[in-house]
Design a protein around this motif. Structure first.
Motif, PDB file in Angstrom:
ATOM      1  N   THR A 183      -5.577 -19.327   7.436  1.00 47.63           N
ATOM      2  CA  THR A 183      -6.015 -19.687   6.101  1.00 47.63           C
ATOM      3  C   THR A 183      -7.536 -19.575   6.053  1.00 47.63           C
ATOM      4  O   THR A 183      -8.179 -19.304   7.073  1.00 47.63           O
ATOM      5  CB  THR A 183      -5.563 -21.116   5.724  1.00 47.63           C
ATOM      6  N   ILE A 197      -2.138 -26.369   9.225  1.00 46.36           N
ATOM      7  CA  ILE A 197      -3.495 -26.776   9.602  1.00 46.36           C
ATOM      8  C   ILE A 197      -3.454 -27.862  10.669  1.00 46.36           C
ATOM      9  O   ILE A 197      -4.214 -27.821  11.653  1.00 46.36           O
ATOM     10  CB  ILE A 197      -4.273 -27.258   8.363  1.00 46.36           C
ATOM     11  N   GLU A 199      -0.620 -27.678   4.867  1.00 47.16           N
ATOM     12  CA  GLU A 199      -1.133 -28.845   5.604  1.00 47.16           C
ATOM     13  C   GLU A 199      -0.522 -28.919   6.993  1.00 47.16           C
ATOM     14  O   GLU A 199      -1.224 -29.177   7.980  1.00 47.16           O
ATOM     15  CB  GLU A 199      -0.828 -30.124   4.828  1.00 47.16           C
ATOM     16  N   SER A 215     -10.116 -23.745   2.360  1.00 47.63           N
ATOM     17  CA  SER A 215      -8.942 -24.625   2.264  1.00 47.63           C
ATOM     18  C   SER A 215      -9.154 -25.914   3.035  1.00 47.63           C
ATOM     19  O   SER A 215      -8.666 -26.976   2.645  1.00 47.63           O
ATOM     20  CB  SER A 215      -7.703 -23.899   2.801  1.00 47.63           C
ATOM     21  N   LEU A 216      -9.879 -25.820   4.150  1.00 47.46           N
ATOM     22  CA  LEU A 216     -10.157 -27.004   4.954  1.00 47.46           C
ATOM     23  C   LEU A 216     -11.254 -27.851   4.321  1.00 47.46           C
ATOM     24  O   LEU A 216     -11.103 -29.061   4.170  1.00 47.46           O
ATOM     25  CB  LEU A 216     -10.555 -26.608   6.379  1.00 47.46           C
ATOM     26  N   ALA A 233      -4.661 -21.309  11.776  1.00 48.41           N
ATOM     27  CA  ALA A 233      -3.688 -21.648  10.728  1.00 48.41           C
ATOM     28  C   ALA A 233      -3.496 -20.511   9.738  1.00 48.41           C
ATOM     29  O   ALA A 233      -2.695 -20.624   8.804  1.00 48.41           O
ATOM     30  CB  ALA A 233      -4.142 -22.900   9.986  1.00 48.41           C
ATOM     31  N   THR A 291      -4.835 -27.662  14.450  1.00 48.39           N
ATOM     32  CA  THR A 291      -5.814 -28.642  14.927  1.00 48.39           C
ATOM     33  C   THR A 291      -5.399 -29.218  16.267  1.00 48.39           C
ATOM     34  O   THR A 291      -6.208 -29.314  17.204  1.00 48.39           O
ATOM     35  CB  THR A 291      -5.981 -29.771  13.897  1.00 48.39           C
ATOM     36  N   VAL A 303      -9.937 -23.576  13.545  1.00 44.20           N
ATOM     37  CA  VAL A 303      -8.697 -24.132  13.002  1.00 44.20           C
ATOM     38  C   VAL A 303      -8.197 -23.267  11.846  1.00 44.20           C
ATOM     39  O   VAL A 303      -7.000 -22.955  11.754  1.00 44.20           O
ATOM     40  CB  VAL A 303      -8.908 -25.587  12.539  1.00 44.20           C
ATOM     41  N   ALA A 304      -9.098 -22.877  10.970  1.00 43.43           N
ATOM     42  CA  ALA A 304      -8.704 -22.040   9.837  1.00 43.43           C
ATOM     43  C   ALA A 304      -8.109 -20.720  10.315  1.00 43.43           C
ATOM     44  O   ALA A 304      -7.081 -20.254   9.785  1.00 43.43           O
ATOM     45  CB  ALA A 304      -9.917 -21.787   8.935  1.00 43.43           C
TER      46      ALA A 304
END
Length: 208
Positions: free
Chosen positions: A48, A21, A18, A52-53, A46, A25, A42-43
């Motif tokens: 990921t 992320i 988190e 996940s988002l 991060a 962001t 963003v993914a």
């Protein structure tokens, strides 16, 4: 025979994921702005997957709101220096630091980019976590000054307390260097102190 080693990939979960992320962001908001921000970007930042988002946030608006809410600094505490001027400067200094932080820059980027209707949720967040707490701590500073016999609580109206965030936002938008320390001193010495140190009876007399 020499063995080939491969880097160990650590899969982040829970709070660690988190945080990554939210950091991604904020960075995307500062670099690209709200309109160009995407869940995919963003993914990727991060490190990921998009899943996940989307498992937690159904839209980028909700993701941005949660990222800002979790990252905004806590409201400043009343400094308690024993001087109204020093207390005001300390509170404004804490607000300046919050505004200049990565989270503050990201929040201002969103609000300045969207019209009032589309930015309503973000403006509400800023009120809850920045402006309302700032009003409270400024009022507490004035109350302490009243107890010391420095100021009159009656003149510390919502309009007077609004001067601080209003001036800070105005200078941040119109002045290249933003709201500076010199601006803070001028605001305190030329505006706030003359009003707050004014006898309440004099203020009532001017209103007729």
């Amino acid at each position: 025979m020499r063995r080939t080693t491969y880097p160990v990939v650590v899969r982040r979960r829970g709070p660690a994921l988190e945080r990554a992320i939210f950091e991604a962001t904020l960075e995307q908001l500062i670099v690209t702005g709200y309109a160009r921000l995407s869940m995919e970007a963003v993914a990727a930042a991060a490190q990921t997957g998009k899943a996940s988002l989307y498992r937690r946030w159904g839209s980028k608006e909700q993701l941005v709101l949660d990222a800002l809410s979790a990252s905004l600094p806590p409201a400043p505490e009343p400094p308690g220096t024993g001087s109204l001027r020093a207390d005001l400067l300390a509170v404004i200094g804490a607000l300046r630091a919050a505004m200049a932080s990565r989270t503050g820059c990201a929040a201002r980027a969103v609000i300045s980019e969207l019209d009032h209707e589309r930015a309503a949720a973000f403006i509400g967040l800023v009120h809850r976590q920045i402006l309302d707490p700032a009003h409270l701590v400024l009022l507490q500073v004035v109350e302490a000054a009243v107890e010391r016999g420095e100021a009159s609580l009656e003149v510390a109206t919502p309009t007077v307390l609004d001067i601080v965030p209003a001036m800070m936002m105005y200078r941040a938008k119109t002045q290249p260097g933003g709201f500076t320390e010199e601006d803070a001193q001028a605001l305190v010495d030329q505006v706030l102190l003359p009003v707050l140190l004014r006898p309440a009876s004099s203020a009532r007399g001017d209103r007729g």
